[in-house]
Design an enzyme around this catalytic site. Sequence first.
Site, PDB file in Angstrom:
ATOM      1  N   HIS A   5      69.800  49.887  35.011  1.00  0.00           N
ATOM      2  CA  HIS A   5      69.844  49.191  33.726  1.00  0.00           C
ATOM      3  C   HIS A   5      70.347  47.753  33.913  1.00  0.00           C
ATOM      4  O   HIS A   5      71.020  47.184  33.058  1.00  0.00           O
ATOM      5  CB  HIS A   5      70.790  49.955  32.780  1.00  0.00           C
ATOM      6  CG  HIS A   5      70.344  50.014  31.347  1.00  0.00           C
ATOM      7  ND1 HIS A   5      69.946  51.172  30.740  1.00  0.00           N
ATOM      8  CD2 HIS A   5      70.269  49.060  30.388  1.00  0.00           C
ATOM      9  CE1 HIS A   5      69.653  50.932  29.467  1.00  0.00           C
ATOM     10  NE2 HIS A   5      69.836  49.654  29.241  1.00  0.00           N
ATOM     11  N   SER A  63      60.721  47.756  24.368  1.00  0.00           N
ATOM     12  CA  SER A  63      61.999  48.442  24.131  1.00  0.00           C
ATOM     13  C   SER A  63      62.034  49.070  22.744  1.00  0.00           C
ATOM     14  O   SER A  63      61.519  48.504  21.774  1.00  0.00           O
ATOM     15  CB  SER A  63      63.144  47.438  24.246  1.00  0.00           C
ATOM     16  OG  SER A  63      64.335  47.982  23.716  1.00  0.00           O
ATOM     17  N   TYR A 104      65.059  55.838  23.891  1.00  0.00           N
ATOM     18  CA  TYR A 104      66.223  56.660  24.204  1.00  0.00           C
ATOM     19  C   TYR A 104      66.030  57.929  23.386  1.00  0.00           C
ATOM     20  O   TYR A 104      66.092  57.867  22.147  1.00  0.00           O
ATOM     21  CB  TYR A 104      67.518  55.972  23.757  1.00  0.00           C
ATOM     22  CG  TYR A 104      67.813  54.662  24.465  1.00  0.00           C
ATOM     23  CD1 TYR A 104      68.475  54.634  25.692  1.00  0.00           C
ATOM     24  CD2 TYR A 104      67.464  53.435  23.901  1.00  0.00           C
ATOM     25  CE1 TYR A 104      68.763  53.438  26.335  1.00  0.00           C
ATOM     26  CE2 TYR A 104      67.747  52.233  24.535  1.00  0.00           C
ATOM     27  CZ  TYR A 104      68.400  52.247  25.745  1.00  0.00           C
ATOM     28  OH  TYR A 104      68.682  51.054  26.376  1.00  0.00           O
ATOM     29  N   LYS A 124      63.318  56.597  33.274  1.00  0.00           N
ATOM     30  CA  LYS A 124      63.908  55.332  33.732  1.00  0.00           C
ATOM     31  C   LYS A 124      65.413  55.477  33.877  1.00  0.00           C
ATOM     32  O   LYS A 124      66.087  55.912  32.933  1.00  0.00           O
ATOM     33  CB  LYS A 124      63.596  54.224  32.718  1.00  0.00           C
ATOM     34  CG  LYS A 124      64.280  52.889  33.016  1.00  0.00           C
ATOM     35  CD  LYS A 124      63.778  51.795  32.101  1.00  0.00           C
ATOM     36  CE  LYS A 124      64.399  50.456  32.407  1.00  0.00           C
ATOM     37  NZ  LYS A 124      65.752  50.299  31.872  1.00  0.00           N
ATOM     38  N   THR A 171      64.536  56.460  28.749  1.00  0.00           N
ATOM     39  CA  THR A 171      65.685  55.920  29.484  1.00  0.00           C
ATOM     40  C   THR A 171      66.786  56.971  29.494  1.00  0.00           C
ATOM     41  O   THR A 171      67.231  57.447  28.444  1.00  0.00           O
ATOM     42  CB  THR A 171      66.162  54.606  28.829  1.00  0.00           C
ATOM     43  OG1 THR A 171      65.085  53.662  28.915  1.00  0.00           O
ATOM     44  CG2 THR A 171      67.382  54.044  29.539  1.00  0.00           C
TER      45      THR A 171
HETATM   46  C1  FMN Z   1      69.365  42.023  27.482  1.00  0.00           C
HETATM   47  C2  FMN Z   1      68.904  43.314  28.076  1.00  0.00           C
HETATM   48  C3  FMN Z   1      68.504  44.342  27.234  1.00  0.00           C
HETATM   49  C4  FMN Z   1      68.056  45.550  27.770  1.00  0.00           C
HETATM   50  N1  FMN Z   1      67.592  46.509  26.910  1.00  0.00           N
HETATM   51  C5  FMN Z   1      67.091  47.660  27.421  1.00  0.00           C
HETATM   52  C6  FMN Z   1      66.536  48.642  26.556  1.00  0.00           C
HETATM   53  O1  FMN Z   1      66.468  48.476  25.350  1.00  0.00           O
HETATM   54  N2  FMN Z   1      66.073  49.790  27.124  1.00  0.00           N
HETATM   55  C7  FMN Z   1      66.113  50.006  28.484  1.00  0.00           C
HETATM   56  O2  FMN Z   1      65.674  51.067  28.949  1.00  0.00           O
HETATM   57  N3  FMN Z   1      66.604  49.069  29.317  1.00  0.00           N
HETATM   58  C8  FMN Z   1      67.093  47.913  28.832  1.00  0.00           C
HETATM   59  N4  FMN Z   1      67.566  46.954  29.688  1.00  0.00           N
HETATM   60  C9  FMN Z   1      67.476  47.156  31.144  1.00  0.00           C
HETATM   61  C10 FMN Z   1      66.153  46.642  31.698  1.00  0.00           C
HETATM   62  O3  FMN Z   1      65.086  47.481  31.320  1.00  0.00           O
HETATM   63  C11 FMN Z   1      66.140  46.587  33.236  1.00  0.00           C
HETATM   64  O4  FMN Z   1      66.509  47.851  33.756  1.00  0.00           O
HETATM   65  C12 FMN Z   1      67.030  45.504  33.822  1.00  0.00           C
HETATM   66  O5  FMN Z   1      67.107  44.380  32.998  1.00  0.00           O
HETATM   67  C13 FMN Z   1      66.483  45.116  35.187  1.00  0.00           C
HETATM   68  O6  FMN Z   1      67.286  44.219  35.796  1.00  0.00           O
HETATM   69  P1  FMN Z   1      67.053  42.604  35.820  1.00  0.00           P
HETATM   70  O7  FMN Z   1      67.428  42.130  34.449  1.00  0.00           O
HETATM   71  O8  FMN Z   1      68.002  42.196  36.873  1.00  0.00           O
HETATM   72  O9  FMN Z   1      65.612  42.349  36.156  1.00  0.00           O
HETATM   73  C14 FMN Z   1      68.023  45.741  29.176  1.00  0.00           C
HETATM   74  C15 FMN Z   1      68.419  44.697  30.012  1.00  0.00           C
HETATM   75  C16 FMN Z   1      68.840  43.493  29.481  1.00  0.00           C
HETATM   76  C17 FMN Z   1      69.232  42.377  30.433  1.00  0.00           C
END
Ligand code: FMN
Length: 372
Positions: A252, A106, A136, A228, A162
């Site tokens: 997300h 990330s 981003y 994404k 993203t």
């Molecule tokens: C705590 C947290 C932080 C996240 N941070 C980012 C991020 O920095 N960039 C991003 O593209 N997605 C981020 N996401 C989304 C994840 O990449 C992903 O799409 C999502 O967690 C998938 O679902 P799941 O947690 O049910 O497996 C984040 C998700 C969580 C739970």
Amino acid sequence: MRGRFSVDDVEAEARSRLDPCHYDFFAGAAGSEWTRRANESAWSRRPLRPRILGGGGRDLTVRVLGRSLSMPVLVSPTAFHRLAHPEGEVATARAVAAAGTLLIVSMAATRTLEDIAAAAREGAGDGDPALWFQLYPQPDEDFTTALVRRAEAAGCAALVATVDSPVFGFRERDHHNGFHDLPAGLRCENLVEPGPPERVRSIAMDPGLDWARIDRLIASTRLPVVLKGVLHPEDARLAVDHGAAGVIVSNHGGRQLDGAVASADALPDVVAAVAGRIPVLIDGGVRRGADVVRALALGAVAVGVGRPVLWGLAVDGAAGVREVLELLRDDVDRTLALCGGGRVADLDAGVLFPSAPAPADGRVAPVSEKVS
Ligand SMILES: Cc1cc2nc3c(=O)[nH]c(=O)nc-3n(C[C@H](O)[C@H](O)[C@H](O)COP(=O)(O)O)c2cc1C
């Protein structure tokens, strides 16, 4: 201590260890959290229809952008790993590389990209770890380009832009908890601008982001760019037209648009729109081997997990991340065996009942509506 046999068990243990505000930051989502819940329940609406007496072996490997992964489960980008464990993303990277799969780092990582890449190399036994960098795209395109150069130099094999975050999702748990920033001593290490005085940039969620900026991002790098946060088949078609190297079907984890379609429900239309021209990946609510098998049967080449890895990290650092990945690997392998075996990469809709994608409203199609 009782044993841990599933991602749910690891989450329960993580919850008991984490500061409740940090648990809520990881677990929570936007608004009523309808989409977060829908992500998980959408998978279970697709019953599996196993074959018998196949007599063959099993192969879990998949290829993603020319790279072989030991299993179809990879790690989606998540922010702030040092909230879960002092080693943060360095521990995650070591474990993911040792498991032979892909980590998408990330932009909001709390360790430097260079340290994460070094840990991944170590985890891979000084082999060649699979590492992508998520960003981003920022309104300050020079800053975006500087990050891209760092990702290239660190050995990342792809960029993930993203594109589901024109504004920040409204996460009510964080507001209730007053959790708006990292605690003292932690920072987004890749957003530090050299001083003096050093300054940590904040990530701009940019409503001005458009296809022209994606075009410039793609033109600015030799790395493939994966988008994404694609849910609409028309956007998937545009992604192909604009030269994206892949798409990740994702909402997300329900953290942006509450009410957005569950990833599993969005997948079939995106797969149809892309028509095999670029790989389709997916994340959201994957907790079981059966979910992974369902995703591949619906046309995804691989599946990302977000929160499960954070739970493992909170429980036992790199060993906990590895534990989660091996629980998922074993579950995929067992599910594949019980479905008739073969290559996970060859799964198709025949292993689902009905074999046509389930309608998004959750209705099970009557026999007359089935297509073979
Ligand atoms: C705590 C947290 C932080 C996240 N941070 C980012 C991020 O920095 N960039 C991003 O593209 N997605 C981020 N996401 C989304 C994840 O990449 C992903 O799409 C999502 O967690 C998938 O679902 P799941 O947690 O049910 O497996 C984040 C998700 C969580 C739970």
